[in-house]
Design a protein around this motif. Sequence first.
Motif, PDB file in Angstrom:
ATOM      1  N   VAL B 153      43.834  43.514  54.676  1.00 34.94           N
ATOM      2  CA  VAL B 153      43.921  42.335  55.818  1.00 34.94           C
ATOM      3  C   VAL B 153      43.003  41.260  55.425  1.00 34.94           C
ATOM      4  CG1 VAL B 153      44.231  41.774  58.249  1.00 34.94           C
ATOM      5  CG2 VAL B 153      45.078  43.922  57.599  1.00 34.94           C
ATOM      6  N   ASP B 154      41.847  41.620  55.334  1.00 36.01           N
ATOM      7  CA  ASP B 154      40.656  40.478  55.362  1.00 36.01           C
ATOM      8  C   ASP B 154      40.191  40.855  53.714  1.00 36.01           C
ATOM      9  OD1 ASP B 154      38.774  38.970  54.913  1.00 36.01           O
ATOM     10  OD2 ASP B 154      37.387  39.599  56.689  1.00 36.01           O
ATOM     11  N   VAL B 155      40.622  40.104  52.929  1.00 38.06           N
ATOM     12  CA  VAL B 155      40.463  40.444  51.254  1.00 38.06           C
ATOM     13  C   VAL B 155      38.915  40.658  51.086  1.00 38.06           C
ATOM     14  CG1 VAL B 155      42.363  39.519  50.154  1.00 38.06           C
ATOM     15  CG2 VAL B 155      40.562  38.037  50.547  1.00 38.06           C
ATOM     16  N   LYS B 156      37.997  39.907  51.968  1.00 39.15           N
ATOM     17  CA  LYS B 156      36.610  39.894  51.742  1.00 39.15           C
ATOM     18  C   LYS B 156      36.166  41.067  51.934  1.00 39.15           C
ATOM     19  CE  LYS B 156      36.150  34.909  52.738  1.00 39.15           C
ATOM     20  NZ  LYS B 156      35.766  33.838  53.905  1.00 39.15           N
ATOM     21  N   LYS B 157      36.778  41.976  52.358  1.00 38.97           N
ATOM     22  CA  LYS B 157      36.119  43.499  52.855  1.00 38.97           C
ATOM     23  C   LYS B 157      36.278  44.182  51.482  1.00 38.97           C
ATOM     24  CE  LYS B 157      36.375  43.676  57.720  1.00 38.97           C
ATOM     25  NZ  LYS B 157      37.524  43.921  58.846  1.00 38.97           N
ATOM     26  N   SER B 158      37.243  43.756  50.392  1.00 39.34           N
ATOM     27  CA  SER B 158      36.971  44.425  49.205  1.00 39.34           C
ATOM     28  C   SER B 158      35.725  44.682  48.531  1.00 39.34           C
ATOM     29  CB  SER B 158      38.037  43.814  48.286  1.00 39.34           C
ATOM     30  OG  SER B 158      37.883  44.452  47.093  1.00 39.34           O
ATOM     31  N   ASN B 159      35.567  45.699  47.949  1.00 42.51           N
ATOM     32  CA  ASN B 159      34.193  45.874  47.486  1.00 42.51           C
ATOM     33  C   ASN B 159      33.995  44.933  46.134  1.00 42.51           C
ATOM     34  OD1 ASN B 159      32.855  47.231  49.454  1.00 42.51           O
ATOM     35  ND2 ASN B 159      33.239  49.419  48.286  1.00 42.51           N
ATOM     36  N   CYS B 160      35.208  44.652  45.364  1.00 43.85           N
ATOM     37  CA  CYS B 160      35.071  43.912  44.320  1.00 43.85           C
ATOM     38  C   CYS B 160      34.837  42.454  44.418  1.00 43.85           C
ATOM     39  CB  CYS B 160      36.475  43.951  43.742  1.00 43.85           C
ATOM     40  SG  CYS B 160      36.918  45.811  43.256  1.00 43.85           S
ATOM     41  N   TYR B 161      35.282  42.000  45.715  1.00 44.72           N
ATOM     42  CA  TYR B 161      35.315  40.434  46.364  1.00 44.72           C
ATOM     43  C   TYR B 161      34.134  39.769  45.728  1.00 44.72           C
ATOM     44  CZ  TYR B 161      36.080  36.368  48.644  1.00 44.72           C
ATOM     45  OH  TYR B 161      36.164  34.760  49.141  1.00 44.72           O
ATOM     46  N   GLU B 162      33.003  40.229  46.257  1.00 42.97           N
ATOM     47  CA  GLU B 162      31.583  39.710  46.211  1.00 42.97           C
ATOM     48  C   GLU B 162      31.592  39.116  44.626  1.00 42.97           C
ATOM     49  OE1 GLU B 162      30.476  38.299  49.044  1.00 42.97           O
ATOM     50  OE2 GLU B 162      28.982  37.142  47.719  1.00 42.97           O
ATOM     51  N   CYS B 163      31.317  39.630  43.677  1.00 50.97           N
ATOM     52  CA  CYS B 163      30.991  39.496  42.365  1.00 50.97           C
ATOM     53  C   CYS B 163      32.217  38.948  41.795  1.00 50.97           C
ATOM     54  CB  CYS B 163      30.513  40.833  41.752  1.00 50.97           C
ATOM     55  SG  CYS B 163      29.231  41.645  42.479  1.00 50.97           S
ATOM     56  N   HIS B 164      33.421  39.144  42.016  1.00 53.91           N
ATOM     57  CA  HIS B 164      34.701  38.691  41.150  1.00 53.91           C
ATOM     58  C   HIS B 164      35.238  37.617  41.768  1.00 53.91           C
ATOM     59  CE1 HIS B 164      34.015  41.780  38.012  1.00 53.91           C
ATOM     60  NE2 HIS B 164      33.651  42.694  39.014  1.00 53.91           N
ATOM     61  N   LYS B 165      34.691  36.925  42.756  1.00 53.43           N
ATOM     62  CA  LYS B 165      35.792  36.238  43.650  1.00 53.43           C
ATOM     63  C   LYS B 165      36.035  34.868  42.827  1.00 53.43           C
ATOM     64  CE  LYS B 165      31.572  34.508  45.679  1.00 53.43           C
ATOM     65  NZ  LYS B 165      30.780  34.404  47.096  1.00 53.43           N
ATOM     66  N   ASN B 166      35.453  34.668  41.646  1.00 52.31           N
ATOM     67  CA  ASN B 166      35.727  33.385  40.643  1.00 52.31           C
ATOM     68  C   ASN B 166      37.242  33.652  39.975  1.00 52.31           C
ATOM     69  OD1 ASN B 166      33.435  31.907  40.985  1.00 52.31           O
ATOM     70  ND2 ASN B 166      32.316  32.798  39.213  1.00 52.31           N
ATOM     71  N   ILE B 167      37.564  34.712  39.985  1.00 55.18           N
ATOM     72  CA  ILE B 167      38.865  34.904  39.336  1.00 55.18           C
ATOM     73  C   ILE B 167      39.915  34.513  40.153  1.00 55.18           C
ATOM     74  CG2 ILE B 167      37.912  36.904  37.654  1.00 55.18           C
ATOM     75  CD1 ILE B 167      39.819  38.732  39.394  1.00 55.18           C
ATOM     76  N   ASN B 168      40.109  34.433  41.347  1.00 55.73           N
ATOM     77  CA  ASN B 168      41.054  34.061  42.002  1.00 55.73           C
ATOM     78  C   ASN B 168      41.075  32.632  42.764  1.00 55.73           C
ATOM     79  OD1 ASN B 168      42.498  36.228  41.535  1.00 55.73           O
ATOM     80  ND2 ASN B 168      41.557  37.441  43.243  1.00 55.73           N
ATOM     81  N   THR B 169      40.347  31.631  42.156  1.00 53.58           N
ATOM     82  CA  THR B 169      40.045  30.548  42.684  1.00 53.58           C
ATOM     83  C   THR B 169      41.187  29.464  42.334  1.00 53.58           C
ATOM     84  OG1 THR B 169      38.532  30.016  40.863  1.00 53.58           O
ATOM     85  CG2 THR B 169      37.660  30.666  43.024  1.00 53.58           C
ATOM     86  N   LYS B 170      42.045  29.891  41.236  1.00 54.30           N
ATOM     87  CA  LYS B 170      42.831  28.600  40.802  1.00 54.30           C
ATOM     88  C   LYS B 170      44.194  28.605  41.550  1.00 54.30           C
ATOM     89  CE  LYS B 170      41.015  28.333  36.327  1.00 54.30           C
ATOM     90  NZ  LYS B 170      41.023  28.612  35.136  1.00 54.30           N
ATOM     91  N   LYS B 171      44.881  27.561  41.273  1.00 55.35           N
ATOM     92  CA  LYS B 171      46.116  27.179  42.246  1.00 55.35           C
ATOM     93  C   LYS B 171      47.123  28.391  42.216  1.00 55.35           C
ATOM     94  CE  LYS B 171      49.542  23.548  42.803  1.00 55.35           C
ATOM     95  NZ  LYS B 171      50.494  22.817  42.171  1.00 55.35           N
ATOM     96  N   HIS B 172      47.474  28.936  41.289  1.00 53.18           N
ATOM     97  CA  HIS B 172      48.635  29.858  41.532  1.00 53.18           C
ATOM     98  C   HIS B 172      47.907  31.239  41.137  1.00 53.18           C
ATOM     99  CE1 HIS B 172      52.010  26.967  41.430  1.00 53.18           C
ATOM    100  NE2 HIS B 172      51.251  26.369  40.454  1.00 53.18           N
ATOM    101  N   ALA B 173      48.094  32.220  41.962  1.00 54.07           N
ATOM    102  CA  ALA B 173      47.591  33.388  41.914  1.00 54.07           C
ATOM    103  C   ALA B 173      48.489  34.582  41.889  1.00 54.07           C
ATOM    104  CB  ALA B 173      46.396  33.582  42.877  1.00 54.07           C
ATOM    105  N   HIS B 174      48.167  35.640  41.316  1.00 51.58           N
ATOM    106  CA  HIS B 174      49.007  36.836  41.152  1.00 51.58           C
ATOM    107  C   HIS B 174      48.685  37.519  42.471  1.00 51.58           C
ATOM    108  CE1 HIS B 174      50.180  40.583  38.571  1.00 51.58           C
ATOM    109  NE2 HIS B 174      51.282  40.005  39.132  1.00 51.58           N
ATOM    110  N   ALA B 175      49.906  38.066  43.036  1.00 55.30           N
ATOM    111  CA  ALA B 175      49.684  38.755  44.418  1.00 55.30           C
ATOM    112  C   ALA B 175      48.963  39.936  44.381  1.00 55.30           C
ATOM    113  CB  ALA B 175      51.077  39.048  44.889  1.00 55.30           C
ATOM    114  N   PRO B 176      48.710  40.844  43.486  1.00 53.70           N
ATOM    115  CA  PRO B 176      47.852  41.965  43.390  1.00 53.70           C
ATOM    116  C   PRO B 176      46.493  41.462  43.175  1.00 53.70           C
ATOM    117  CG  PRO B 176      49.493  42.336  41.922  1.00 53.70           C
ATOM    118  CD  PRO B 176      49.748  40.917  42.159  1.00 53.70           C
ATOM    119  N   SER B 177      46.233  40.378  42.434  1.00 56.84           N
ATOM    120  CA  SER B 177      45.054  39.878  42.252  1.00 56.84           C
ATOM    121  C   SER B 177      44.237  39.392  43.401  1.00 56.84           C
ATOM    122  CB  SER B 177      44.996  39.137  41.055  1.00 56.84           C
ATOM    123  OG  SER B 177      43.656  38.474  40.999  1.00 56.84           O
ATOM    124  N   VAL B 178      45.124  38.484  43.974  1.00 56.58           N
ATOM    125  CA  VAL B 178      44.569  37.672  45.093  1.00 56.58           C
ATOM    126  C   VAL B 178      44.475  38.482  46.460  1.00 56.58           C
ATOM    127  CG1 VAL B 178      46.926  36.723  46.141  1.00 56.58           C
ATOM    128  CG2 VAL B 178      44.643  35.162  45.915  1.00 56.58           C
TER     129      VAL B 178
END
Lengths: 503, 331
Positions: B153-178
């Motif tokens: 529900v809050d994606v920031k709670k993913s343990n992956c988020y903190e280090c890899h947040k750069n990969i989901n910054t672009k305009k169109h994002a793939h649902a499983p990724s974002v």
Amino acid sequence: MKKNISKLLGAVVIVGALAYMFQTYGVGEKLGRLVVIMEDIAHSLKNAKHAYEDVNFTISDDELRDIDIVKISKEMQSSIDKKKEQRAEVKAPPQIKADEVRVEEQPQHNKTAAREAKIVKLEDLPEKFKPLKQYLHQPFKMGACQICHDSNSKNPGALIQKKIQDICYECHKTRYTKEFDHTPVKDGKCTDCHDPHQSNSKMLLKADSVNELCMKCHDAKSTFEAKAKKLFVDMKLEVKHKPIVEKSCLECHDAHTADHKSLLSFDGKMDLCLDCHDKEKEKVTHSKFKHGGVNTSQKKCLECHNPHATQHKKLLKKDPVATCLECHNKEVKSDEDGGMLMNMKKHFDENPNWHKPIKDPKKGCSACHEPHGSDNFSILKKSFTKNFYANLENKDFFCFECHNESKITKRVIKSNENNVTSFRDGEINLHQLHVNDRKGRSCRACHDEHASKYSHLIREYTDFNGVKFPLRFVETPEGGSCAPACHKEFAYDRVNPKGIGSK
Amino acid sequence: MKLYLFFLIFSFSWLFAQTQTSLNIVTPQPFYGSEENSASFVIEAKKTLIDSIEIITDTNETIKIPIDANRSFYCKSIKLHVGENRVKVVGYKNAVAVKEEARELYLTSKVDKEHRYLPKEYVKGYFHNDENEKLCVQCHDMSVNEVKGEAFVDVKKSNCYECHKNINTKKHAHAPSVNWLCTTCHNGEVGALNKADSAKTKYSVPDPIGDVCFSCHKKHKEEWGKNRFNHEPAESGRCNKCHNSHSEDNEMYLRKSSWDLCTTCHKDKIEGAHVVKTFGRAAHPTHGVKDPSRMPKELSCISCHSPHASNTSSLLHSQSVMGICSRCHKK
């Protein structure tokens, strides 16, 4: 000279004809175009690049690593196998054995010859039989007391045989032919129900009506005999089965003996019911999707209905929703596709906002579902879709029975048409945008048709390809926002539009 | 006496070690090859010898990290650009540079022939192995906290988020990724083409990725399988050749805009008369104008060709060649 003139004349005519053709058919223009075309072709031939690049045949190790040799060899193998399969002989199907035909043996009933008996006149009968009642037992009417009573005995009412049934069966020989017997019949207590002399009701019953007689023993409050509880029928309850009220217990039950349990002529779980209930018979037997509760359950119809009397409409055992949740209080296997159906009780307990029809005490789940079977999936009364995406062209969804179609067809909704939908950004109808614009999405993509924690029955999670994605719906006084898997967080506002429609 | 000498040598070597490790880049290793547009820098710093760290990329982006008295390891995700990257890490003591270390990193691109493969001196780097994670667990929860089949529900709670947040910054994002359902694809398996990754990282992605993609995009697999003609990358299940499964500025997460992407391989179509050259000398355009069949989008290769599969040769969208013309030329 003359020849020359004719030649000249001929030449003039030809030139004239050519000039005329030039004029009328535009040959000159066409010739001009041909020249341009030829020029173009020449230009292209001279200047155009080669259609394909020169191919460099040197392959680096990295590129070679990218070529999947395993896959190519597998593909080749599979195509070879396919051809082999085609050549393989087709096995002949095993022959089906003819069904054995069984002929049921019909019991033979032989009428006994009339007996000679000493006749007693009606006036000479003991006082206790007077005045005479409406219906009289034939031997009693004839005054043939000796058929049953021993006239030589000292006791006035002594019988010729010790057991009553032995006397009865002397004439009434058609009993004991079927599998199940009524306990008094089995015990030979014919006179528990029948009066051997006379009665005011047909069949010489010991009560004024059949029902009254039955209830003498089968009333829940009867203290007649300590029997198993299930034999008791509480006919004081509000909703009663019509045949019992309008006719009698004997509409379904046989008083003496029957082929099926509970003295029924058909299987009481379903066949007997369907003998009268034609509409339900059609649904139960012929519908594409059957309700496991009727179709594969142990008690069939009796899972939900009480055949005698209850407090709830349709002779349901409990109120409509509670009846369904009796089974759907856990995950149940679906008869439709073998998948698991959700635990509805848990779902309703956890989510306080229920879809309105479910809250209706008269309808409950059956507002949308047809519990006996339906041609629509999930035994729905009308068509709907299981899919996330759905073409709403025909708009034949069940939802539109109650919800107005203009909700999804109108692009612009003026603020004075607030009742059409409040899912708007300014005047742009976001329902239409989501559901009927470029891609058709079904109602269930965002709404939970049963119950939800959120208002407007917005789902907490939407299922997309087996993954639960949260909608992250937040409601504000004049709008709200969503951030599902489909798009980033988008907000809408009815008063101060956020400009979603233009995106 | 012997004991004294031993102590002397020991203390010297300890001092020596101290000066040596005033600043040490734990990862990435020198000449680090990467396929993703960010790299995690883990820097070990001695608080007694330096008081701040600066990371300087070759695009002159500077990140300052102050030294904290309670920790000796510092992490930062650095964005990479395609090709060679040189990242400097400088340690300061009282605003004077004390120690400088540098790392060369190389970001490969699947749609750039020049940068498709790593140059010889580079070695593909792996981060998520037990050795690296031993350091990380001091501060980070390195476990996968994703519930199978249910997004955060809050994606920031993913343990992956903190280090890899750069990969989901672009305009169109793939649902499983974002939605940070990383292990849907990063299942730790390897395919026929990346057997070398086996056991080097916990979160490898099989190559070819097709089966992973088709586990959700089932409809496509069914549809494309029925077609007579297939585009090679789609058929061989290498969806990620053209699509970036995380996020991209182009629609459909294409690694380049569709025309640029197609012409990366089909170079001969860049110039010349591709569709039809009329006698008027100007060829039919393949891009740069609006596409009448898909208003308001621009004309591109995919206006006429299906990038995946088709029943018509040349992977056309229509049943016949004339059919493709009539999509726009209605009369």
